[in-house]
Write an enzyme that holds these catalytic residues in place. Structure first.
Site, short mmCIF file in Angstrom:
data_model
loop_
_atom_site.label_atom_id
_atom_site.label_comp_id
_atom_site.label_asym_id
_atom_site.label_seq_id
_atom_site.Cartn_x
_atom_site.Cartn_y
_atom_site.Cartn_z
N ASN A 108 0.76 -1.27 -0.07
CA ASN A 108 -0.07 0.04 -0.15
C ASN A 108 0.90 1.14 0.16
O ASN A 108 0.39 2.25 -0.59
CB ASN A 108 -1.05 0.07 1.46
N HIS A 113 -2.95 2.66 -2.71
CA HIS A 113 -4.22 1.59 -2.31
C HIS A 113 -4.90 0.89 -3.43
O HIS A 113 -5.33 -0.23 -3.33
CB HIS A 113 -5.34 2.46 -1.10
N GLU A 143 -6.24 -7.55 5.48
CA GLU A 143 -5.47 -8.39 4.74
C GLU A 143 -5.64 -9.87 5.15
O GLU A 143 -4.85 -10.63 4.91
CB GLU A 143 -4.13 -8.16 4.32
#
Length: 242
Positions: A108, A113, A143
């Site tokens: 990220n 993102h 995640e």
């Protein structure tokens, strides 16, 4: 909504036509009732049918959205827990896997993102490839993913976990090179003597043990428990010897 307005306008027009033809110029006869059914009742029934179908589609859509993760299409946490408990009640035993993407924050932070979302979608697709029709998978949040294998033993669960620890490739946005992500996996058996909540806690601890051991690997609570027992036995022996 536009389709409903069209049907409503059609009904109004039919009523106007009906009134002009029959109420203004003819007495009430059997033809009147027949024309009423054709020009008024039928369009009205069609309107009710269309409204009912649209309402059913909306309800199905809302139900789907309430049960799934909007990014990956997998079960969300609540639905995963519900489905897993149902399977556990039916089959009596199985194996729970907790999966976490390695270095996801780095993806990220480095690529944005959007790349993180693509990564999560790739993980979801990879997980679902090896699942059987009765297996349950979901995204718990961030995640972190989970898989429940009903009726499976630890040996078959280890085979699946080993395949899932292989690097997963995904295409980055803006024509950047392909990236890869790995998973750290923790597993725990679930049965009549172990609740799902306890199994999730054990699998979570095993998953963090896999992270500490170098990531991109699977560790099961049963293995971790054996190591802990051996360490405890050695400590007790040292105390007694001392």
């Amino acid at each position: 909504m536009p389709k409903i307005l069209v049907h409503l306008c059609t009904i109004v027009a039919m009523n106007v036509l009906f009134a002009q033809v029959y109420l203004g110029y003819q007495p009430v006869t059997l033809d009147y009732f027949f024309a009423n059914a054709v020009f008024v009742a039928t369009p009205l029934l069609l309107l009710f049918f269309v409204v009912g179908m649209r309402q059913r589609e909306t309800e199905d859509r809302l139900l789907y959205l309430s049960r799934t993760d909007d990014l990956t299409g997998m079960f969300n946490r609540r639905t995963f827990m519900t489905e897993t408990r149902a399977r556990l009640k039916k089959d009596g035993a199985g194996v729970l896997l907790m999966l976490d993407a390695d270095h996801f924050k780095r993806i990220n932070d480095t690529y944005g993102h959007a790349a993180g979302d693509i990564c999560l979608e790739a993980i979801a697709r990879r997980v679902e490839i090896d699942l059987g029709p009765s297996d349950v998978a979901g995204r718990l949040g961030g995640e972190e993913f989970a898989v429940y294998l009903p009726g499976k033993n630890l040996a078959s669960a280890r085979d699946l976990a080993a395949r899932l620890t292989e690097p997963i490739s995904f295409q980055q946005v803006d024509d950047n090179p392909h990236l890869r992500v790995t998973l750290s996996i923790g597993g725990a058996a679930v049965g009549a003597e172990k609740s799902l909540d306890l199994a999730m806690q054990q699998a979570d601890e095993a998953m963090y043990a896999a992270k500490s051991a170098g990531r991109a690997r699977a560790i099961f609570w049963e293995d971790l428990e054996g190591v802990q027992d051996q360490t405890s036995d050695r400590s007790q022996a040292q105390l007694l010897a001392g």
